[in-house]
Design a protein around this motif. Structure first.
Motif, PDB file in Angstrom:
ATOM      1  N   SER B  42      41.542  43.613  46.002  1.00 50.45           N
ATOM      2  CA  SER B  42      42.918  43.308  45.561  1.00 50.45           C
ATOM      3  C   SER B  42      43.132  43.760  44.128  1.00 50.45           C
ATOM      4  O   SER B  42      44.211  44.248  43.776  1.00 50.45           O
ATOM      5  N   GLU B  84      48.528  41.116  49.228  1.00 46.37           N
ATOM      6  CA  GLU B  84      47.739  40.107  49.931  1.00 46.37           C
ATOM      7  C   GLU B  84      48.576  38.844  50.088  1.00 46.37           C
ATOM      8  O   GLU B  84      49.249  38.415  49.154  1.00 46.37           O
ATOM      9  N   ASP B 159      47.153  45.361  51.519  1.00 50.41           N
ATOM     10  CA  ASP B 159      46.070  44.451  51.150  1.00 50.41           C
ATOM     11  C   ASP B 159      45.867  43.414  52.249  1.00 50.41           C
ATOM     12  O   ASP B 159      46.633  42.456  52.359  1.00 50.41           O
ATOM     13  N   GLU B 160      44.831  43.631  53.049  1.00 49.56           N
ATOM     14  CA  GLU B 160      44.459  42.722  54.139  1.00 49.56           C
ATOM     15  C   GLU B 160      45.628  42.296  55.023  1.00 49.56           C
ATOM     16  O   GLU B 160      45.928  41.102  55.138  1.00 49.56           O
TER      17      GLU B 160
HETATM   18 MG    MG Z   1      41.879  40.329  47.958  1.00 53.79          MG
END
Ligand code: MG
Ligand code: ATP
Lengths: 298, 234
Positions: B42, B84, B159-160
């Motif tokens: 991140s 994220e 991000d994820e």
């Molecule tokens: Mg992260």
């Protein structure tokens, strides 16, 4: 009945003025979680710029109002840039102290500039007329104040609800982190918030000066505190709340002394009763009339 | 080279989160950065997006250095981060979230892009007047991707996106990402879910405590013993 209608109009007038000022507190709090304790003094500056416009420049009412709103708005933006922006990462306490300091600076600066004698606008600013509406005498000044305040609120509400600028303001109050990712400059939105909030306070200042023609450099203290309380009771951060809180305070302040005597309450009890009622509202609804519990943000 | 990061160092006070990371992404590629909790994924994406200042290093996109650029200007360059945790504005409607993402976009482009988003995610159109807070996790992820598309991002950083979503939803969102990529958007995907990420991506980098440990085509990474052991439960 005539008495009631007149008091009702007085309450609307006073409430609209509180609402105009309360909006600035609530907007700034919404985007920055900052209580701008200089806001009452900014309101005072707006009122005095009305003196500058109407007497020094000999301008009529509407140009004076616009001039004061623009100049005061720019003053608000300047105050944010110079005094608050460098403290964005600082503790809450330093910001509060800075805001109080800015307020003192404005009061004493105005005192030095204009002296201690109270000021007022010229007779010709708004020529008073009294209308007979269904047997009730109502002055045009009150109607002008109420209608203008309502129009300004409607304009602000439209900006906040319908434009991308307003969406950005609401987005910042929800989650600052993601706002720049939308291509929005946070600084720009904060400046806009101050511009609008202090511009409305200036309008409140001028209209206040029209309704209660005794302007002095400390006039912002009492009025500012009351408008702040109105913003909190309405639910700070929500502009509908500021309007509702302002109106509510206006109604309590007018109706308690108007009818208090007949039930044995002296009018000196106006403020204690007003604030007591507001306190009860906050006990029942800690987030205010329109407030929602804020997620704790880190 | 469309995009490259060279010798990136980022720290939070005395905590050095990223030290000396370099990688590249070519036009049209899907590249993944995989790594465990706290590896610095991140931090890298946020730094590219301009939310975090690097101590050192270069971030080059189409010849421009993004390393010292403010986040809202990075967006203008055509780089969009889907952060994220999605970070949907819960007090704004679906449409308002998309509208806000088009802050710098002209009226005509805006309407066209929102239409495009609705074509990828018809669910968002059905929910257009619903507040962000009331969406399911999957819908929020769709909206987060949608916002990135509306900003006009030609390089999308994710991000994820699989975080907290049921496998079937992850499958669905990854299929749309593949389609978005086919239509010309380059993708840099950060994941803990190495299995899904390597299936989607052309190439990958494996990140461990702030440095790149391994890199290569996704197939090779998926078969490498280190990755098998650490990320694929093999
Ligand atoms: Mg992260
Ligand atoms: N705001 C912060 N302040 C201090 N340290 C931080 C901060 N954010 C991240 N870190 C630290 O930096 C390192 C990298 O964190 P980062 O969030 O980039 O990892 P990540 O790979 O994204 O992890 P995850 O998979 O859990 O999202 C970690 O050691 C983390 O504790």
């Amino acid at each position: 009945m005539e008495f009631f209608v007149q008091q009702f109009v007085n309450a609307l007038q006073l409430g609209s003025l509180y609402a105009l000022i309360a909006l600035g507190y609530t907007m700034v709090y919404g985007v920055l979680l900052l209580i701008n304790f200089a806001h009452g003094d900014i309101f005072m500056v707006g009122a005095f710029l009305g003196v500058f416009g109407s007497i020094t420049l000999d301008l009529p009412f509407v140009p004076t109002l616009v001039l004061s709103m623009v100049l005061t708005g720019l003053l608000g933006v300047g105050i944010e840039r110079v005094a608050y922006k460098p403290l964005r990462q600082a503790s809450r306490l330093s910001v509060v102290i800075t805001a109080l300091g800015v307020g003192l600076l404005l009061e004493n600066g105005m005192l030095a500039l204009t002296g201690a004698n109270p000021r007022s606008y010229p007779q010709t600013f708004i020529t008073t007329r009294v209308y007979d509406i269904g047997g009730v005498a109502i002055s045009n000044v009150k109607i002008i104040i109420i209608v203008l305040a309502a129009l300004l609120f409607a304009g602000l509400y439209t900006i906040v609800q319908r434009t991308k600028w307003g969406m950005a303001m609401r987005a910042i109050s929800y989650d600052k982190f993601a706002v720049p990712l939308m291509g929005v400059s946070q600084d720009q939105i904060i400046s806009l918030t101050f511009l609008l909030g202090t511009g409305l306070a200036a309008a409140g200042g001028i209209l206040w000066g029209v309704a209660f023609p005794v302007l002095n450099p400390y006039m912002g203290l009492r009025v500012g505190w009351k408008a702040f309380v109105a913003a909190v009771v309405g639910g700070i951060g929500d502009i509908r709340g500021a309007a509702a809180g302002g109106l509510l305070l206006g109604f309590i302040e007018i109706f308690v002394p108007a009818y208090g005597d007949s039930i044995g309450i002296s009018s000196t009890w106006r403020d204690p009763i007003a604030f007591g009622l507001l306190l009860i509202i906050l006990v029942v609804r800690p987030t205010g009339l329109f407030g929602v519990a804020r997620r704790q943000k880190v | 080279m469309l995009f490259s990061v060279q010798d990136l160092h980022v720290s939070y006070g005395s905590i050095r989160a990223v030290h000396g990371v370099s990688f590249e992404v070519d036009e049209g590629e899907i590249v993944t950065l995989i790594g465990a909790n706290g590896a610095g994924k991140s931090t890298i994406l946020n730094t590219i997006a301009g939310l975090q200042r690097p101590d050192q290093g270069e971030i080059i996109y189409r010849g421009a250095n993004l390393a010292r650029m403010d986040a809202h200007n990075v967006v203008k360059q055509g780089v969009a981060l889907v952060p994220e945790g999605r970070r949907i504005f819960g007090n704004l409607t679906v449409y308002e979230n998309l509208r806000l993402a088009g802050f710098q976009v002209s009226r005509d482009d805006l309407e066209a892009r929102i239409k495009l988003v609705y074509s990828y995610f018809p669910r968002l159109e059905e929910r257009r007047d619903q507040l962000g807070d009331t969406l399911s996790g999957g819908e929020q992820q769709m909206l987060a991707v949608g916002r990135a598309l509306v900003t006009g991002g030609r390089l999308m950083l994710l991000d994820e996106p699989s975080m907290g979503l049921a496998p079937i939803l992850v499958q669905h969102i990854f299929e749309i990402l593949a389609e978005i990529n086919r239509q010309g958007t380059t993708i840099l995907l950060v994941e803990q879910n190495a299995h899904m990420a390597l299936k989607l991506a052309n190439r990958g980098y494996v990140l461990e405590t702030g440095s790149v440990m391994l890199s290569g085509p996704s197939k090779e990474l998926a078969e490498s013993p280190e990755v098998q052991r650490a990320y694929l439960g093999g």
